[in-house]
Design a protein around this motif. Structure first.
Motif, mmCIF file in Angstrom:
data_model
loop_
_atom_site.group_PDB
_atom_site.id
_atom_site.type_symbol
_atom_site.label_atom_id
_atom_site.label_comp_id
_atom_site.label_asym_id
_atom_site.label_seq_id
_atom_site.Cartn_x
_atom_site.Cartn_y
_atom_site.Cartn_z
ATOM 1 N N GLY A 79 0.795 -1.224 0.000
ATOM 2 C CA GLY A 79 0.000 0.000 0.000
ATOM 3 C C GLY A 79 0.824 1.268 0.000
ATOM 4 O O GLY A 79 0.303 2.361 0.231
ATOM 5 N N PHE A 80 2.124 1.162 -0.254
ATOM 6 C CA PHE A 80 2.964 2.353 -0.356
ATOM 7 C C PHE A 80 4.120 2.083 -1.316
ATOM 8 O O PHE A 80 4.380 0.935 -1.689
ATOM 9 N N ALA A 81 4.803 3.154 -1.696
ATOM 10 C CA ALA A 81 5.911 3.037 -2.644
ATOM 11 C C ALA A 81 7.202 2.683 -1.921
ATOM 12 O O ALA A 81 7.525 3.246 -0.879
ATOM 13 N N GLU A 82 7.932 1.738 -2.479
ATOM 14 C CA GLU A 82 9.230 1.339 -1.927
ATOM 15 C C GLU A 82 10.343 2.036 -2.704
ATOM 16 O O GLU A 82 10.165 2.407 -3.862
ATOM 17 N N VAL A 83 11.497 2.187 -2.045
ATOM 18 C CA VAL A 83 12.598 2.908 -2.676
ATOM 19 C C VAL A 83 13.561 1.929 -3.348
ATOM 20 O O VAL A 83 13.839 0.844 -2.827
ATOM 21 N N TYR A 84 14.024 2.328 -4.536
ATOM 22 C CA TYR A 84 14.953 1.516 -5.320
ATOM 23 C C TYR A 84 16.233 2.309 -5.560
ATOM 24 O O TYR A 84 16.186 3.501 -5.891
ATOM 25 N N LEU A 85 17.359 1.643 -5.397
ATOM 26 C CA LEU A 85 18.668 2.218 -5.671
ATOM 27 C C LEU A 85 19.269 1.498 -6.865
ATOM 28 O O LEU A 85 19.537 0.295 -6.809
ATOM 29 N N ASN A 86 19.431 2.232 -7.951
ATOM 30 C CA ASN A 86 19.977 1.650 -9.186
ATOM 31 C C ASN A 86 19.263 0.350 -9.558
ATOM 32 O O ASN A 86 19.888 -0.655 -9.905
ATOM 33 N N GLY A 87 17.938 0.383 -9.448
ATOM 34 C CA GLY A 87 17.119 -0.752 -9.853
ATOM 35 C C GLY A 87 16.901 -1.825 -8.805
ATOM 36 O O GLY A 87 16.158 -2.781 -9.042
ATOM 37 N N GLU A 88 17.517 -1.678 -7.639
ATOM 38 C CA GLU A 88 17.413 -2.690 -6.579
ATOM 39 C C GLU A 88 16.499 -2.193 -5.450
ATOM 40 O O GLU A 88 16.654 -1.074 -4.971
ATOM 41 N N ASN A 89 15.578 -3.036 -5.047
ATOM 42 C CA ASN A 89 14.697 -2.706 -3.927
ATOM 43 C C ASN A 89 15.513 -2.738 -2.633
ATOM 44 O O ASN A 89 16.003 -3.793 -2.224
ATOM 45 N N ILE A 90 15.646 -1.574 -1.989
ATOM 46 C CA ILE A 90 16.462 -1.490 -0.771
ATOM 47 C C ILE A 90 15.626 -1.020 0.422
ATOM 48 O O ILE A 90 16.166 -0.559 1.426
ATOM 49 N N GLU A 91 14.309 -1.137 0.311
ATOM 50 C CA GLU A 91 13.403 -0.637 1.347
ATOM 51 C C GLU A 91 13.766 -1.139 2.740
ATOM 52 O O GLU A 91 13.783 -0.369 3.703
ATOM 53 N N ARG A 92 14.043 -2.423 2.854
ATOM 54 C CA ARG A 92 14.355 -2.979 4.179
ATOM 55 C C ARG A 92 15.754 -2.574 4.643
ATOM 56 O O ARG A 92 15.952 -2.206 5.805
ATOM 57 N N GLU A 93 16.713 -2.628 3.727
ATOM 58 C CA GLU A 93 18.104 -2.343 4.103
ATOM 59 C C GLU A 93 18.304 -0.925 4.636
ATOM 60 O O GLU A 93 19.128 -0.690 5.515
ATOM 61 N N ILE A 94 17.573 0.038 4.098
ATOM 62 C CA ILE A 94 17.807 1.433 4.500
ATOM 63 C C ILE A 94 17.175 1.774 5.851
ATOM 64 O O ILE A 94 17.415 2.861 6.386
ATOM 65 N N ARG A 95 16.401 0.861 6.418
ATOM 66 C CA ARG A 95 15.725 1.138 7.693
ATOM 67 C C ARG A 95 16.488 0.614 8.896
ATOM 68 O O ARG A 95 15.991 0.662 10.024
ATOM 69 N N THR A 96 17.718 0.128 8.695
ATOM 70 C CA THR A 96 18.492 -0.416 9.803
ATOM 71 C C THR A 96 19.093 0.690 10.662
ATOM 72 O O THR A 96 19.245 1.833 10.219
ATOM 73 N N LEU A 97 19.464 0.333 11.891
ATOM 74 C CA LEU A 97 20.086 1.297 12.792
ATOM 75 C C LEU A 97 21.455 1.723 12.262
ATOM 76 O O LEU A 97 21.892 2.857 12.480
ATOM 77 N N GLU A 98 22.147 0.814 11.552
ATOM 78 C CA GLU A 98 23.457 1.151 10.997
ATOM 79 C C GLU A 98 23.350 2.275 9.975
ATOM 80 O O GLU A 98 24.135 3.230 9.999
ATOM 81 N N VAL A 99 22.364 2.185 9.085
ATOM 82 C CA VAL A 99 22.151 3.268 8.115
ATOM 83 C C VAL A 99 21.761 4.542 8.855
ATOM 84 O O VAL A 99 22.240 5.639 8.537
ATOM 85 N N SER A 100 20.920 4.406 9.874
ATOM 86 C CA SER A 100 20.499 5.573 10.660
ATOM 87 C C SER A 100 21.686 6.271 11.312
ATOM 88 O O SER A 100 21.680 7.495 11.473
ATOM 89 N N SER A 101 22.699 5.501 11.674
ATOM 90 C CA SER A 101 23.851 6.081 12.364
ATOM 91 C C SER A 101 24.716 6.942 11.449
ATOM 92 O O SER A 101 25.509 7.761 11.924
#
Length: 231
Positions: A79-101
């Protein structure tokens, strides 16, 4: 009905994305998660070894910005748009605490902000858009018809973020999440280029003690009032 631009700014984990998605769905507007765009660039930076706890090779990142393509694709199952980086679905990966840091450090780079702001302005050029981030009402769309600025206590925000990460199965501690929230607040508010600040004409909403339903009703009332003012 005349379309408007809705700019939602505020500190991390204040529920900006949640209420922005609700509004976009209710109004039939486009939703743009600018935070996800900065997280995508951060993931690219991490994958290429440009940033670590000890070092940040800003020049290497700037040289590679032309190789970054960010897109949003609507997922009907979610029900929402997911984000893609150079054609790759990275929706889950970008929500980690490591990325947040790391994301606030990456987002502070002027060249990164310049590239993404251009894209964001293009996405919203025809109005009918709900966009959330840190500088939407001050830089991206300073003439937006409705500007909101979301706040909540650091402890409340850390609890929400911690519950979200634990619910996903991530192994994190509350203290680490709280520390990340506080560090991001400081970096976002003190960077030289487009620091996080409340626009003079933005309406502040403290949702520390609001339920999601209460928050949505409050914001929707502000939207309806804005429409009435344009009639």
């Amino acid at each position: 009905m005349q379309k408007i631009t809705i700019a939602i700014d505020g500190f991390s984990s204040t529920g900006k994305s949640t209420v922005a998605k609700q509004l976009a769905k209710h109004l039939g507007y486009i939703y743009v998660d600018t935070g996800a765009m900065y997280r995508a660039v951060t993931l690219f930076t991490m994958r290429n070894g440009f940033i670590t706890k000890e070092d940040f090779n800003v020049n290497a990142l700037v040289e590679k910005l032309g190789e970054i393509t960010i897109n949003f694709k609507f997922n009907p199952d979610l029900g929402f748009a997911e984000v893609y980086l150079n054609g790759e679905n990275i929706e889950r990966e970008i929500r980690t605490l490591e990325v947040s840091s790391y994301v606030s450090k990456v987002a502070a780079i002027p060249e990164v902000r310049y590239q993404l702001v251009k894209q964001q302005q293009q996405m919203g050029k025809d109005k009918g858009v709900v966009m959330d981030g840190r500088d939407i009402g001050t830089v991206v769309f300073p003439y937006a018809e409705l500007k909101l600025f979301m706040i909540a206590s650091a402890e409340k925000r850390a609890t929400r973020r911690f519950d979200e990460l634990i619910g996903r199965g991530d192994d994190v501690s509350y203290q680490d999440v709280l520390r990340n929230v506080q560090e991001r607040d400081y970096i976002d508010s003190n960077r030289e280029d487009s620091p996080l600040r409340k626009a003079d004409d933005a309406i502040e909403i403290n949702n520390s003690d609001l339920s999601l339903e209460e928050q949505f009703k409050k914001v929707l009332h502000l939207v309806e009032t804005t429409f009435e003012g344009l009639e």
